[in-house]
Design a protein around this motif. Structure first.
Motif, PDB file in Angstrom:
ATOM      1  N   ILE A 177      39.797  65.045  41.949  1.00  0.00           N
ATOM      2  CA  ILE A 177      40.658  66.122  41.466  1.00  0.00           C
ATOM      3  C   ILE A 177      41.797  66.311  42.461  1.00  0.00           C
ATOM      4  O   ILE A 177      41.565  66.419  43.671  1.00  0.00           O
ATOM      5  CB  ILE A 177      39.870  67.435  41.336  1.00  0.00           C
ATOM      6  CG1 ILE A 177      38.645  67.249  40.434  1.00  0.00           C
ATOM      7  CG2 ILE A 177      40.756  68.567  40.830  1.00  0.00           C
ATOM      8  CD1 ILE A 177      37.647  68.400  40.519  1.00  0.00           C
ATOM      9  N   GLY A 178      43.020  66.351  41.980  1.00  0.00           N
ATOM     10  CA  GLY A 178      44.173  66.613  42.836  1.00  0.00           C
ATOM     11  C   GLY A 178      44.800  67.946  42.487  1.00  0.00           C
ATOM     12  O   GLY A 178      44.803  68.364  41.324  1.00  0.00           O
ATOM     13  N   ASP A 218      41.430  61.664  38.474  1.00  0.00           N
ATOM     14  CA  ASP A 218      40.816  61.945  37.183  1.00  0.00           C
ATOM     15  C   ASP A 218      41.379  63.214  36.572  1.00  0.00           C
ATOM     16  O   ASP A 218      41.503  63.319  35.352  1.00  0.00           O
ATOM     17  CB  ASP A 218      39.302  62.082  37.346  1.00  0.00           C
ATOM     18  CG  ASP A 218      38.662  60.771  37.754  1.00  0.00           C
ATOM     19  OD1 ASP A 218      38.581  59.862  36.920  1.00  0.00           O
ATOM     20  OD2 ASP A 218      38.261  60.656  38.932  1.00  0.00           O
ATOM     21  N   LEU A 219      41.709  64.185  37.422  1.00  0.00           N
ATOM     22  CA  LEU A 219      42.239  65.454  36.953  1.00  0.00           C
ATOM     23  C   LEU A 219      43.301  65.952  37.921  1.00  0.00           C
ATOM     24  O   LEU A 219      43.135  65.833  39.140  1.00  0.00           O
ATOM     25  CB  LEU A 219      41.135  66.503  36.845  1.00  0.00           C
ATOM     26  CG  LEU A 219      40.052  66.284  35.779  1.00  0.00           C
ATOM     27  CD1 LEU A 219      38.898  67.253  35.994  1.00  0.00           C
ATOM     28  CD2 LEU A 219      40.626  66.437  34.384  1.00  0.00           C
ATOM     29  N   LEU A 220      44.372  66.513  37.399  1.00  0.00           N
ATOM     30  CA  LEU A 220      45.392  67.171  38.205  1.00  0.00           C
ATOM     31  C   LEU A 220      45.432  68.628  37.789  1.00  0.00           C
ATOM     32  O   LEU A 220      45.612  68.943  36.605  1.00  0.00           O
ATOM     33  CB  LEU A 220      46.756  66.514  37.997  1.00  0.00           C
ATOM     34  CG  LEU A 220      47.922  67.086  38.799  1.00  0.00           C
ATOM     35  CD1 LEU A 220      47.647  67.031  40.293  1.00  0.00           C
ATOM     36  CD2 LEU A 220      49.217  66.365  38.469  1.00  0.00           C
ATOM     37  N   VAL A 221      45.238  69.533  38.767  1.00  0.00           N
ATOM     38  CA  VAL A 221      45.158  70.965  38.482  1.00  0.00           C
ATOM     39  C   VAL A 221      46.201  71.702  39.300  1.00  0.00           C
ATOM     40  O   VAL A 221      46.817  71.141  40.222  1.00  0.00           O
ATOM     41  CB  VAL A 221      43.747  71.517  38.780  1.00  0.00           C
ATOM     42  CG1 VAL A 221      42.702  70.837  37.904  1.00  0.00           C
ATOM     43  CG2 VAL A 221      43.394  71.338  40.252  1.00  0.00           C
ATOM     44  N   ALA A 225      41.636  77.394  42.475  1.00  0.00           N
ATOM     45  CA  ALA A 225      40.771  77.951  41.432  1.00  0.00           C
ATOM     46  C   ALA A 225      40.546  76.933  40.324  1.00  0.00           C
ATOM     47  O   ALA A 225      39.427  76.772  39.812  1.00  0.00           O
ATOM     48  CB  ALA A 225      41.377  79.235  40.872  1.00  0.00           C
ATOM     49  N   GLY A 226      41.611  76.205  39.951  1.00  0.00           N
ATOM     50  CA  GLY A 226      41.480  75.179  38.927  1.00  0.00           C
ATOM     51  C   GLY A 226      40.593  74.034  39.378  1.00  0.00           C
ATOM     52  O   GLY A 226      39.810  73.487  38.585  1.00  0.00           O
ATOM     53  N   ALA A 227      40.713  73.655  40.657  1.00  0.00           N
ATOM     54  CA  ALA A 227      39.887  72.570  41.193  1.00  0.00           C
ATOM     55  C   ALA A 227      38.417  72.971  41.215  1.00  0.00           C
ATOM     56  O   ALA A 227      37.531  72.175  40.875  1.00  0.00           O
ATOM     57  CB  ALA A 227      40.357  72.193  42.598  1.00  0.00           C
ATOM     58  N   LEU A 283      39.033  63.256  31.067  1.00  0.00           N
ATOM     59  CA  LEU A 283      39.339  62.647  32.359  1.00  0.00           C
ATOM     60  C   LEU A 283      40.466  61.628  32.215  1.00  0.00           C
ATOM     61  O   LEU A 283      40.558  60.932  31.206  1.00  0.00           O
ATOM     62  CB  LEU A 283      38.092  61.959  32.924  1.00  0.00           C
ATOM     63  CG  LEU A 283      36.841  62.826  33.042  1.00  0.00           C
ATOM     64  CD1 LEU A 283      35.704  62.022  33.662  1.00  0.00           C
ATOM     65  CD2 LEU A 283      37.116  64.082  33.850  1.00  0.00           C
ATOM     66  N   LYS A 284      41.307  61.536  33.235  1.00  0.00           N
ATOM     67  CA  LYS A 284      42.454  60.613  33.273  1.00  0.00           C
ATOM     68  C   LYS A 284      43.307  60.701  32.012  1.00  0.00           C
ATOM     69  O   LYS A 284      43.629  59.682  31.382  1.00  0.00           O
ATOM     70  CB  LYS A 284      41.983  59.174  33.474  1.00  0.00           C
ATOM     71  CG  LYS A 284      41.227  58.912  34.774  1.00  0.00           C
ATOM     72  CD  LYS A 284      40.961  57.423  34.955  1.00  0.00           C
ATOM     73  CE  LYS A 284      39.966  57.141  36.060  1.00  0.00           C
ATOM     74  NZ  LYS A 284      40.407  57.559  37.399  1.00  0.00           N
TER      75      LYS A 284
END
Length: 499
Positions: A177-178, A218-221, A225-227, A283-284
C-alpha cells in the motif's frame, strides 16, 4: 517506589509521544502520523505488546528510542498479527545493527507462530556508520522475511520515503500500500548521485504514481487512515468467515451485458452486485487493467475474483494482466481462498506489439498459476469465451467446481471472425467485389455465432448450466456450501512470486 522500577518507568515513558514533542512536531511538518499513532489506529484497543522498545543504537554516541523500529504483537480485527514500524523521527527511519536484530526476531516469531505481518516502511535504508561498525555483514532479516512467502499474509505500507532495505522488504510483501506523496526506490538520492552523477529528488526516483502504473503497488491511498483501513480489510479475508453481508438487488445483472456485442460494460459493476455489500477490495486497479483482481465476500466467505474487463481492449488478456492475475491466483491458492472467474474475453492480445512484451511467457504464467491451484474454482461466462483466453479463464479442462454461463455467452475455439477467414478462405477469395466480400463475411460470421450461443453450447454439455444472471449469486452461494473446508496446514502450500 523502588529506584529500579522508577528507572524502568522513566525509560518506558521516554519512548512515547508525550515525551517527544519535537519528534511529533517534525512528523506534523511532514504531514504524517507518528508510528505510535499508527499503532493505535491499526490494532484492536489494548492489544499491543511491544518487543525491543528499550533498544538503542549500537553506536554509543547515538540516541533514539526503540532504535527507530517499533514492533510487537497485537490483535487486528480479532486476529493476532506481528507489527514492525519504522520511526522516521529516529535517524530518518534507517536500518541499523540493532533494529536488524529486532526485525529478524519478529519475522522469526511470525514464522514460528504463523502470524500475519504488517510492516510500516518509512525510512532510508541502512545507517552506514552503525551497520559498518557493529553488524559485520550478518543481517539475515531479508532472508527470513522472504521465507514468510506463502506461509503468512504480509502487508507493507509506504507512508513516506522508503529506499534500499525498506524497498527490498516492500518488494516481498503480498500486499503493498502506498500513500500519495510518498517515494519508493531501491536506492535513494545519495547512492543514485554517486552511481549516475545526477541529483534526483526522492519523488523523481520513485513516485507512488510511477509504482502504481508499474504494478509494484497494489493500492494507492490518500493518507494513513486509508492505509490502515486497507490493511485491516485485506487481513480480514484471511481470517474465519464473517456473518453474511447484505446483498444488492440482483435483477440489474439481467441487463448489464449490452445486447449489441460491440458495446462494452464495466465488469466491476457485476462484481459489486454479486458480492456482499461493501466487501470488495480491488487490487492493482491501474495496472493490467484488462483483468480485474479483487477480494470479495459471498455470504460472509472470502472469495478471490479474477474477471476480464471489457472496457480495456474488449477484455483481451495482455502481459501485464497475465502477471497481475497469476500472482493473485497464487495468493488465493496459498491461503486456500476459493476463486471466482468471470469470463468475457476474445482471447489473448494479438499482434507484434503484444509479442514484444513477452506475452508467450506471461500468458503461460497465468495458465500455470490457475492450473496448479488446488482451491475450488467457480466459472461464470458473461459473454465472450474464445480461444486460449477462455481456456485460462476457468474452462472445462481446469475442472471448476461449477461452470456456468449467462444467456449472452458466446463460445469459440478462436475468434469467430478469424475462424471464418480460415474456414471459408476460398469462398471469400473468389468474391472479388469488396462490398460483397464484406457482406459474405458478415453472414458467415453470424451463422457461426448462431452455432455457438450459450444454449447451443450447453446442449453439447459445454457448460454445467446456462442461468438467469439474477440467480448467479444464489447459485454461487449454494456451490460454496457444497465445498469441504480447506485442511489445516502446518507447512507452506506454495511460494508467492514477488511480481
Amino acid at each position: 517506589m523502588r529506584e529500579d522500577l522508577k528507572a524502568l518507568l522513566a525509560a518506558q515513558s521516554a519512548r512515547l509521544d508525550p515525551a517527544r514533542p519535537q519528534a511529533v512536531a517534525r512528523q506534523r511538518k511532514r504531514g504524517r502520523w507518528t508510528v505510535r499513532e499508527v499503532v493505535d489506529g491499526l490494532v484492536d484497543p489494548d492489544s499491543f505488546v511491544e518487543y525491543g522498545g528499550l533498544a538503542k543504537p549500537a553506536v554509543a554516541s547515538m540516541e533514539g528510542p526503540a532504535d527507530g523500529l517499533v514492533m510487537g504483537t497485537a490483535q487486528v480485527g480479532g486476529r493476532a498479527v506481528d507489527l514492525l514500524l519504522y520511526d522516521f523521527t529516529v535517524h530518518a527511519g534507517t536500518q541499523s545493527a540493532i533494529n536488524h536484530m529486532k526485525m529478524t526476531r519478529m519475522f522469526e516469531h511470525a514464522l514460528k507462530f504463523s502470524l500475519p505481518v504488517v510492516v510500516w516502511l518509512d525510512g532510508g535504508g541502512a545507517r552506514p556508520h552503525d551497520m559498518l561498525l557493529a553488524a559485520r555483514g550478518k543481517t539475515p532479516t531479508f532472508v527470513v522475511f522472504a521465507r514468510l512467502s506463502g506461509r503468512v499474509p504480509t502487508v507493507g505500507v509506504v507512508p513516506g520515503r522508503s529506499f534500499a532495505g525498506q524497498a527490498n522488504l516492500a518488494g516481498m510483501c503480498d500486499l503493498l500500500i502506498g500513500i500519495r506523496g510518498a517515494a519508493l526506490g531501491m536506492a535513494g538520492p545519495p547512492l543514485v548521485e554517486a552511481a549516475l552523477g545526477i541529483r534526483y529528488t526522492p519523488e523523481e526516483i520513485g513516485s507512488m504514481e510511477t509504482h502504481e502504473a508499474s504494478g509494484v503497488l497494489d493500492l494507492l491511498v490518500d493518507d494513513e487512515a486509508g492505509a490502515i483501513d486497507a490493511a485491516r480489510r485485506y487481513l480480514g479475508y484471511f481470517g474465519p468467515p464473517q456473518a453474511p453481508g447484505a446483498a444488492a438487488d440482483q435483477s440489474p445483472l439481467r441487463e448489464i451485458v449490452p445486447e449489441n456485442p460491440k458495446r462494452s460494460y464495466d465488469v466491476c459493476e457485476v462484481i459489486r452486485t454479486l458480492a456482499d455489500a461493501d466487501s470488495v477490495l480491488e487490487l492493482k486497479p491501474r495496472f493490467g487493467a484488462c483483468v480485474v483482481t479483487a477480494f470479495i465476500r459471498l455470504g460472509g466467505r472470502a472469495v478471490g475474483v479474477i474477471a476480464n474487463q471489457p472496457l480495456q481492449m474488449a477484455g483481451a488478456i495482455d502481459s501485464d494482466g497475465s502477471d497481475k492475475a497469476a500472482r493473485f491466483a497464487q495468493i488465493c491458492d496459498a491461503f486456500d481462498i476459493p476463486m471466482l472467474l468471470l469470463c468475457d474475453t476474445p482471447g489473448l492480445m494479438v499482434g507484434p506489439d503484444a509479442e514484444r512484451t513477452g506475452l508467450v511467457r506471461h500468458s503461460a504464467r497465468l495458465l500455470t498459476a490457475i492450473a496448479n491451484a488446488t482451491v475450488p474454482l467457480m466459472t461464470v461466462v458473461l459473454r465472450k469465451a474464445y480461444g486460449l483466453g477462455f481456456y485460462i479463464m476457468g474452462s472445462q479442462p481446469l475442472d471448476p467446481a461449477v461452470l456456468l454461463a449467462w444467456p449472452t455467452a458466446e463460445y469459440g475455439g478462436m475468434g469467430l471472425e478469424g475462424a471464418v477467414n480460415i474456414i471459408h478462405a476460398k469462398a471469400l477469395e473468389a468474391e472479388t467485389d469488396p462490398a460483397a466480400r464484406a457482406t459474405l463475411h458478415a453472414r458467415l460470421t453470424q451463422e457461426l455465432k448462431d452455432e455457438h450461443t450459450a444454449l447451443v453450447t450447453a446442449s453439447h454439455f459445454g457448460y454445467d448450466d446456462v442461468i438467469d444472471p439474477a440467480d448467479t449469486r444464489e447459485i454461487l452461494l449454494r456451490t460454496l456450501d457444497t465445498l469441504p473446508p480447506a485442511p489445516r496446514r502446518t507447512e507452506r502450500k506454495r511460494l508467492i512470486e514477488p511480481f
